[in-house]
Enzyme design. Structure first.
Site, PDB file in Angstrom:
ATOM      1  N   ASP A  59       0.880  -1.156   0.000  1.00  0.00           N
ATOM      2  CA  ASP A  59       0.000   0.000   0.000  1.00  0.00           C
ATOM      3  C   ASP A  59       0.930   1.223   0.000  1.00  0.00           C
ATOM      4  O   ASP A  59       2.120   1.109   0.316  1.00  0.00           O
ATOM      5  CB  ASP A  59      -0.888  -0.025   1.243  1.00  0.00           C
ATOM      6  CG  ASP A  59      -1.758   1.214   1.339  1.00  0.00           C
ATOM      7  OD1 ASP A  59      -2.348   1.610   0.331  1.00  0.00           O
ATOM      8  OD2 ASP A  59      -1.840   1.792   2.449  1.00  0.00           O
ATOM      9  N   ASP A 100      -0.135   5.147   0.822  1.00  0.00           N
ATOM     10  CA  ASP A 100      -0.383   6.186   1.830  1.00  0.00           C
ATOM     11  C   ASP A 100      -0.339   5.578   3.238  1.00  0.00           C
ATOM     12  O   ASP A 100      -1.146   4.712   3.569  1.00  0.00           O
ATOM     13  CB  ASP A 100      -1.758   6.828   1.595  1.00  0.00           C
ATOM     14  CG  ASP A 100      -1.863   7.468   0.208  1.00  0.00           C
ATOM     15  OD1 ASP A 100      -1.001   8.299  -0.116  1.00  0.00           O
ATOM     16  OD2 ASP A 100      -2.801   7.134  -0.531  1.00  0.00           O
ATOM     17  N   GLY A 157      -8.203   3.874   3.397  1.00  0.00           N
ATOM     18  CA  GLY A 157      -7.821   2.789   2.491  1.00  0.00           C
ATOM     19  C   GLY A 157      -8.789   2.506   1.362  1.00  0.00           C
ATOM     20  O   GLY A 157      -8.457   1.792   0.420  1.00  0.00           O
ATOM     21  N   ARG A 204     -11.978   6.606  -3.227  1.00  0.00           N
ATOM     22  CA  ARG A 204     -12.557   7.895  -2.817  1.00  0.00           C
ATOM     23  C   ARG A 204     -14.086   7.851  -2.676  1.00  0.00           C
ATOM     24  O   ARG A 204     -14.626   8.186  -1.622  1.00  0.00           O
ATOM     25  CB  ARG A 204     -12.161   8.958  -3.843  1.00  0.00           C
ATOM     26  CG  ARG A 204     -12.448  10.364  -3.403  1.00  0.00           C
ATOM     27  CD  ARG A 204     -12.101  11.350  -4.532  1.00  0.00           C
ATOM     28  NE  ARG A 204     -10.704  11.264  -4.941  1.00  0.00           N
ATOM     29  CZ  ARG A 204     -10.197  11.876  -6.016  1.00  0.00           C
ATOM     30  NH1 ARG A 204     -10.970  12.640  -6.763  1.00  0.00           N
ATOM     31  NH2 ARG A 204      -8.929  11.743  -6.335  1.00  0.00           N
ATOM     32  N   SER A 228      -5.756   5.130  -4.138  1.00  0.00           N
ATOM     33  CA  SER A 228      -5.747   6.555  -4.460  1.00  0.00           C
ATOM     34  C   SER A 228      -5.528   6.831  -5.943  1.00  0.00           C
ATOM     35  O   SER A 228      -4.716   6.185  -6.607  1.00  0.00           O
ATOM     36  CB  SER A 228      -4.643   7.249  -3.664  1.00  0.00           C
ATOM     37  OG  SER A 228      -4.540   8.602  -4.054  1.00  0.00           O
ATOM     38  N   ASN A 288      -4.252   9.581  -6.659  1.00  0.00           N
ATOM     39  CA  ASN A 288      -3.091  10.474  -6.574  1.00  0.00           C
ATOM     40  C   ASN A 288      -1.780   9.706  -6.373  1.00  0.00           C
ATOM     41  O   ASN A 288      -0.746  10.317  -6.062  1.00  0.00           O
ATOM     42  CB  ASN A 288      -3.270  11.444  -5.411  1.00  0.00           C
ATOM     43  CG  ASN A 288      -4.373  12.457  -5.672  1.00  0.00           C
ATOM     44  OD1 ASN A 288      -4.248  13.296  -6.557  1.00  0.00           O
ATOM     45  ND2 ASN A 288      -5.470  12.368  -4.928  1.00  0.00           N
ATOM     46  N   ASP A 322      -1.646  -0.354   6.113  1.00  0.00           N
ATOM     47  CA  ASP A 322      -1.914   0.338   7.381  1.00  0.00           C
ATOM     48  C   ASP A 322      -3.409   0.497   7.663  1.00  0.00           C
ATOM     49  O   ASP A 322      -3.786   0.836   8.782  1.00  0.00           O
ATOM     50  CB  ASP A 322      -1.291   1.746   7.376  1.00  0.00           C
ATOM     51  CG  ASP A 322      -1.951   2.652   6.355  1.00  0.00           C
ATOM     52  OD1 ASP A 322      -2.240   2.186   5.236  1.00  0.00           O
ATOM     53  OD2 ASP A 322      -2.207   3.827   6.690  1.00  0.00           O
TER      54      ASP A 322
HETATM   55  O1  LIG Z   1      -8.884  10.553  -3.061  1.00  0.00           O
HETATM   56  P1  LIG Z   1      -7.797   9.640  -3.533  1.00  0.00           P
HETATM   57  O2  LIG Z   1      -6.453  10.314  -3.614  1.00  0.00           O
HETATM   58  O3  LIG Z   1      -8.161   8.922  -4.775  1.00  0.00           O
HETATM   59  O4  LIG Z   1      -7.578   8.572  -2.384  1.00  0.00           O
HETATM   60  C1  LIG Z   1      -8.530   7.634  -1.930  1.00  0.00           C
HETATM   61  C2  LIG Z   1      -7.998   6.970  -0.656  1.00  0.00           C
HETATM   62  O5  LIG Z   1      -6.711   6.428  -0.931  1.00  0.00           O
HETATM   63  C3  LIG Z   1      -6.114   5.699   0.118  1.00  0.00           C
HETATM   64  O6  LIG Z   1      -4.843   5.296  -0.261  1.00  0.00           O
HETATM   65  C4  LIG Z   1      -6.016   6.529   1.375  1.00  0.00           C
HETATM   66  O7  LIG Z   1      -5.652   5.677   2.422  1.00  0.00           O
HETATM   67  C5  LIG Z   1      -7.333   7.206   1.714  1.00  0.00           C
HETATM   68  O8  LIG Z   1      -7.150   8.114   2.744  1.00  0.00           O
HETATM   69  C6  LIG Z   1      -7.897   7.937   0.517  1.00  0.00           C
HETATM   70  O9  LIG Z   1      -9.160   8.438   0.861  1.00  0.00           O
END
Ligand SMILES: O=P(O)(O)OC[C@H]1O[C@@H](O)[C@H](O)[C@@H](O)[C@@H]1O
Length: 244
Positions: A12, A14, A55, A58, A134, A136, A192
Site C-alpha cells: 500500500d 499512503d 484505504g 474515494r 488513491s 493520486n 496500514d
Molecule cells: O482521493 P484519492 O487520492 O483517490 O484517495 C482515496 C484513498 O486512498 C487511500 O490510499 C487513502 O488511504 C485514503 O485516505 C484515501 O481516501
C-alpha cells in the site's frame, strides 16, 4: 518476519511508504467538518476516518461516511460541470481532492524505514509493486522521488479503468501480483488501513503485514494481519537472515 517462499511484496502507499495518510486525513477532516457543520450534522472526527474512509477508493469512502450519518447523495459524474460545488458524492470528492493536492504541494518525504526495506528487497532480488486505492498515487510517488522504483502500480485510476473492485476486496492486490507474474501465495501484502488488511486477508497471500499508523495494533490483527509493525525497517533483519 522471515521471507521464505516470498517472491514479491505488494505495498500500500499512503501510510506505508509515505506519510500521506496524514495528508488524506487532514483533507477529509477539512472537507467533512465544513460539510457537516453547515448542516448541523454530528461533527466529523479522526475516528470516522479510520472506520469509514481509510484505504477505500474515494467515492466508496464518501458513501460509507455519509451512510454512517444516515445521509445519501447522488453519485454525480466525475466530470460534473458543477465541480467541487456539486452536492454529489463526486462533488465532495473533488472538494477533498483540491485540499489534498494543496497539502501535497507542501512536499512529502518517504518514511526512511520504508525506503530502507525497499532497498533490502532489491538487494535480495524480491519484486515489489504499489497497490493503492488513491487516484493520486503517481503524484505522491513522484513528489517523494520514488516513482522510478516501481514498474507496476495498481492505483485508483487503474482500478477505475479496468473495472477492478477496490479494497476491502482483494482484487487490486491480486492484479498487482498478476502483473508481477508472481502467484498470490508467494506475495506479502503490507497495509496500514483496516480495509487494506481485509483485502490482503481475503486474497490468499503468503502473509499480511499491518503497519500501525493509528488504526491500532489489535484491530489490524483482528482484521487479518499476521503481524503488526510500526516501521518497515523492523522487517529487514528477517529478510537478511533468510538470504544468508
Ligand atoms: O482521493 P484519492 O487520492 O483517490 O484517495 C482515496 C484513498 O486512498 C487511500 O490510499 C487513502 O488511504 C485514503 O485516505 C484515501 O481516501
Amino acid at each position: 518476519m522471515d521471507h521464505d517462499g516470498v517472491d514479491a511484496v505488494l505495498f500500500d502507499l499512503d501510510g506505508v511508504i509515505t506519510p500521506t495518510a496524514e495528508k488524506h486525513m487532514e483533507a477529509w477532516n477539512r472537507m467533512f467538518s465544513a460539510y457537516f457543520d453547515a448542516r448541523g450534522i454530528d461533527p466529523y472526527s479522526d475516528e470516522d476516518y479510520f472506520r469509514y474512509i481509510d484505504g477505500k477508493p474515494r467515492v466508496e469512502g464518501i458513501a460509507s461516511m455519509l451512510a454512517a450519518r444516515g445521509l445519501t447523495l447522488p453519485e454525480g459524474s466525475d466530470d460534473d460541470e458543477a465541480g467541487p460545488d456539486a452536492d454529489t458524492i463526486h462533488g465532495l470528492g473533488t472538494r477533498k481532492n483540491v485540499i489534498f493536492r494543496e497539502l501535497l504541494d507542501e512536499g512529502i518525504e518517504a518514511y526512511p524505514g520504508s525506503v530502507a526495506y525497499l532497498d533490502a528487497l532489491d538487494a535480495a532480488g524480491i519484486a515489489s509493486c504499489v497497490v493503492s486505492s488513491s487516484k493520486n498515487a503517481e503524484a505522491v510517488l513522484t513528489a517523494a522521488g520514488l516513482r522510478d522504483r516501481f514498474d507496476v502500480i495498481v492505483d485508483g485510476l487503474v482500478a477505475a479503468a479496468e473495472g477492478i473492485p477496490g479494497k476491502p476486496k482483494p482484487d487490486t492486490y491480486l492484479r498487482g501480483a498478476e502483473l508481477l507474474g508472481v502467484p498470490a501465495e508467494r506475495c506479502v501484502v503490507i497495509e496500514d488501513a483496516v480495509s487494506g488488511v481485509q483485502a490482503g486477508a481475503a486474497g490468499g497471500f503468503a502473509r499480511v503485514v499491518g503497519v500501525d499508523r493509528g488504526a491500532g495494533r489489535e484491530t489490524l490483527l483482528a482484521e487479518g494481519a499476521d503481524l503488526v509493525v510500526v516501521d518497515l525497517a523492523e522487517l529487514i533483519p528477517g529478510l537478511q537472515e533468510a538470504r544468508r
